[in-house]
Design a protein around this motif. Structure first.
Motif, PDB file in Angstrom:
ATOM      1  N   THR A 116      43.791  34.507  30.188  1.00 23.86           N
ATOM      2  CA  THR A 116      43.540  33.888  30.660  1.00 23.86           C
ATOM      3  C   THR A 116      44.849  33.149  31.068  1.00 23.86           C
ATOM      4  N   ALA A 117      45.736  33.050  30.121  1.00 19.11           N
ATOM      5  CA  ALA A 117      46.781  31.968  30.538  1.00 19.11           C
ATOM      6  C   ALA A 117      47.865  33.105  30.988  1.00 19.11           C
ATOM      7  N   PHE A 118      47.385  34.712  30.377  1.00 18.07           N
ATOM      8  CA  PHE A 118      48.566  34.865  31.526  1.00 18.07           C
ATOM      9  C   PHE A 118      48.821  34.920  33.111  1.00 18.07           C
ATOM     10  N   ILE A 119      46.815  35.067  33.598  1.00 13.88           N
ATOM     11  CA  ILE A 119      46.375  34.494  34.932  1.00 13.88           C
ATOM     12  C   ILE A 119      46.755  33.948  35.189  1.00 13.88           C
ATOM     13  N   ARG A 120      46.734  31.921  34.319  1.00 14.64           N
ATOM     14  CA  ARG A 120      47.237  31.371  35.294  1.00 14.64           C
ATOM     15  C   ARG A 120      48.654  31.823  35.906  1.00 14.64           C
ATOM     16  N   GLN A 121      49.257  31.959  34.168  1.00 15.73           N
ATOM     17  CA  GLN A 121      51.227  31.720  34.904  1.00 15.73           C
ATOM     18  C   GLN A 121      51.438  32.921  35.638  1.00 15.73           C
ATOM     19  N   ALA A 122      50.891  34.486  36.238  1.00 13.53           N
ATOM     20  CA  ALA A 122      51.037  34.896  36.724  1.00 13.53           C
ATOM     21  C   ALA A 122      51.026  33.760  38.685  1.00 13.53           C
ATOM     22  N   ALA A 123      49.403  33.930  38.650  1.00 15.18           N
ATOM     23  CA  ALA A 123      49.022  33.502  40.123  1.00 15.18           C
ATOM     24  C   ALA A 123      49.798  31.826  40.240  1.00 15.18           C
ATOM     25  N   GLY A 124      50.847  31.177  38.987  1.00 17.61           N
ATOM     26  CA  GLY A 124      51.543  29.844  39.536  1.00 17.61           C
ATOM     27  C   GLY A 124      52.773  30.724  40.225  1.00 17.61           C
ATOM     28  N   ALA A 125      53.270  32.113  39.052  1.00 20.46           N
ATOM     29  CA  ALA A 125      54.806  32.128  39.487  1.00 20.46           C
ATOM     30  C   ALA A 125      54.543  33.341  41.040  1.00 20.46           C
ATOM     31  N   LEU A 126      53.769  33.598  41.485  1.00 19.35           N
ATOM     32  CA  LEU A 126      52.760  34.296  42.707  1.00 19.35           C
ATOM     33  C   LEU A 126      52.577  33.086  43.974  1.00 19.35           C
ATOM     34  N   GLY A 127      52.672  31.849  43.482  1.00 18.54           N
ATOM     35  CA  GLY A 127      51.977  31.203  45.277  1.00 18.54           C
ATOM     36  C   GLY A 127      50.710  31.587  45.206  1.00 18.54           C
ATOM     37  N   LEU A 128      49.637  31.794  44.116  1.00 19.02           N
ATOM     38  CA  LEU A 128      48.104  32.071  44.498  1.00 19.02           C
ATOM     39  C   LEU A 128      47.440  31.473  44.081  1.00 19.02           C
ATOM     40  N   PRO A 129      47.336  30.082  44.862  1.00 13.53           N
ATOM     41  CA  PRO A 129      46.530  29.133  44.644  1.00 13.53           C
ATOM     42  C   PRO A 129      44.970  29.008  44.725  1.00 13.53           C
ATOM     43  N   ASN A 130      44.100  30.398  45.350  1.00 17.66           N
ATOM     44  CA  ASN A 130      42.972  30.654  45.151  1.00 17.66           C
ATOM     45  C   ASN A 130      42.773  31.572  44.233  1.00 17.66           C
ATOM     46  N   VAL A 131      43.393  31.720  43.686  1.00 13.59           N
ATOM     47  CA  VAL A 131      43.724  33.004  42.115  1.00 13.59           C
ATOM     48  C   VAL A 131      43.614  31.096  40.841  1.00 13.59           C
ATOM     49  N   ARG A 132      42.452  31.515  40.286  1.00 11.96           N
ATOM     50  CA  ARG A 132      42.117  30.136  38.673  1.00 11.96           C
ATOM     51  C   ARG A 132      42.039  31.125  37.989  1.00 11.96           C
ATOM     52  N   ALA A 133      42.203  30.950  36.401  1.00  5.16           N
ATOM     53  CA  ALA A 133      41.373  31.723  35.817  1.00  5.16           C
ATOM     54  C   ALA A 133      40.564  30.655  34.621  1.00  5.16           C
ATOM     55  N   LEU A 134      39.614  32.029  33.914  1.00  2.00           N
ATOM     56  CA  LEU A 134      38.519  30.751  33.329  1.00  2.00           C
ATOM     57  C   LEU A 134      37.978  31.823  31.772  1.00  2.00           C
ATOM     58  N   HIS A 135      38.840  30.585  30.634  1.00  2.49           N
ATOM     59  CA  HIS A 135      38.868  30.842  29.625  1.00  2.49           C
ATOM     60  C   HIS A 135      37.005  31.121  28.460  1.00  2.49           C
ATOM     61  N   GLY A 136      36.766  31.897  27.881  1.00  4.79           N
ATOM     62  CA  GLY A 136      34.913  31.952  27.719  1.00  4.79           C
ATOM     63  C   GLY A 136      33.921  33.075  28.106  1.00  4.79           C
ATOM     64  N   ARG A 137      32.968  32.808  26.970  1.00  2.00           N
ATOM     65  CA  ARG A 137      31.951  34.110  26.998  1.00  2.00           C
ATOM     66  C   ARG A 137      31.564  33.668  28.420  1.00  2.00           C
ATOM     67  N   ILE A 138      31.089  35.379  29.192  1.00  2.00           N
ATOM     68  CA  ILE A 138      30.827  35.207  30.638  1.00  2.00           C
ATOM     69  C   ILE A 138      29.640  34.574  30.288  1.00  2.00           C
ATOM     70  N   GLU A 139      28.792  35.347  29.539  1.00  2.00           N
ATOM     71  CA  GLU A 139      27.233  34.483  29.179  1.00  2.00           C
ATOM     72  C   GLU A 139      26.966  33.389  28.828  1.00  2.00           C
ATOM     73  N   ALA A 140      27.796  32.610  28.659  1.00  2.00           N
ATOM     74  CA  ALA A 140      27.776  31.306  27.912  1.00  2.00           C
ATOM     75  C   ALA A 140      27.812  30.530  29.152  1.00  2.00           C
ATOM     76  N   MET A 141      28.464  30.988  30.024  1.00  2.00           N
ATOM     77  CA  MET A 141      28.733  29.887  31.237  1.00  2.00           C
ATOM     78  C   MET A 141      27.980  29.864  32.232  1.00  2.00           C
ATOM     79  N   GLU A 142      27.697  28.658  32.579  1.00  2.00           N
ATOM     80  CA  GLU A 142      27.425  28.346  33.888  1.00  2.00           C
ATOM     81  C   GLU A 142      27.787  28.788  35.570  1.00  2.00           C
ATOM     82  N   SER A 143      26.418  29.473  35.685  1.00  2.00           N
ATOM     83  CA  SER A 143      26.655  30.081  37.463  1.00  2.00           C
ATOM     84  C   SER A 143      27.490  29.682  38.060  1.00  2.00           C
ATOM     85  N   LEU A 144      28.594  30.856  39.029  1.00  2.00           N
ATOM     86  CA  LEU A 144      29.665  30.720  39.252  1.00  2.00           C
ATOM     87  C   LEU A 144      28.960  30.746  40.303  1.00  2.00           C
ATOM     88  N   GLN A 145      27.722  31.659  40.712  1.00  2.00           N
ATOM     89  CA  GLN A 145      27.547  31.346  42.383  1.00  2.00           C
ATOM     90  C   GLN A 145      27.766  32.172  42.993  1.00  2.00           C
TER      91      GLN A 145
END
Length: 226
Positions: A116-145
């Motif tokens: 997820t650190a790489f995704i944040r870095q790459a999104a910043g370098a590429l100028g992609l404000p529509n992309v964000r990274a979320l670190h954690g266990r998928i099943e434990a997260m609240e619904s992203l809807q």
């Protein structure tokens, strides 16, 4: 490898976009190649993929992810869309979707912090404000809807729905990118009595001879496999 070397891949990328019916995306080619450069550059530090050669990354990662774009576009018809990419790894297909659909919001989810650190870095370098990274266990997260919940070679179909289904919106869709048609996984999914394969799209990935498919999954009470 220098940035000039990556421009050598542009003809192959443009040909792949044409083969996929994505000629309207030729203006995004440089950004896609910039992502490839980011992936190759940071791979040693982040151990993002076992594929080392950029020409192989182009085919097996970039072209492979591009192959699902026309299908997902047809499903959403250009509407405002939230995509949750589960087990995103190096941002595949999430970053590719973010490049091709700047009007979509992409959340790349992974349990490995360096990815997820790489995704944040790459999104910043590429100028992609529509992309964000979320670190954690998928099943434990609240619904992203999310309108689209997608995974690429992430888990079995049963495991995918078990840990990810709560992240879809009420009218959202789960999409699983797979290699060869997974007959056993489909039978196991249907045996749960709760989920079914709604549709199966064969993907033709440019320059890749291996089989690829995209499975649309839905609650069994509302869909039958076709």
């Amino acid at each position: 490898m220098s940035s000039n070397a990556f421009t050598e891949f542009k003809p192959a990328l443009l040909a792949a976009l044409e083969q996929l019916g994505m000629t309207s995306d030729v203006g995004r080619a440089d950004l896609l190649l910039a992502y490839l450069q980011q992936l190759q550059h940071w791979n040693k530090a982040y151990n993002l993929t076992a594929i080392r050669k950029p020409e192989d990354m182009l085919i097996q990662h970039v072209f492979d992810s591009l192959a699902v774009v026309p299908v997902l576009r047809q499903h959403r018809h250009g509407r405002d869309t939230l995509v949750a990419d589960m087990g995103s790894g190096a941002g595949l297909p999430g970053i590719i979707l973010g490049i091709c659909q700047p009007d979509w919001r992409i959340v790349c989810v992974d349990a490995v912090g360096k990815k997820t650190a790489f995704i944040r870095q790459a999104a910043g370098a590429l100028g992609l404000p529509n992309v964000r990274a979320l670190h954690g266990r998928i099943e434990a997260m609240e619904s992203l809807q999310a309108d689209i919940v997608v995974s690429r070679a992430f888990a079995s179909l049963v495991d995918f729905v078990e840990i990810s289904a709560h992240h879809r919106a009420d009218d959202g869709v789960l999409w699983a990118m797979k290699g060869q048609h997974p007959e056993d996984e489909i039978r196991q999914l249907q045996a749960t009595g709760r989920w079914a394969v709604v549709s199966n799209t064969t993907l033709q990935v440019p320059q890749l001879s291996a089989q690829r498919c995209l499975l649309e999954l839905g609650p069994k009470e509302s869909h039958d496999y076709r």
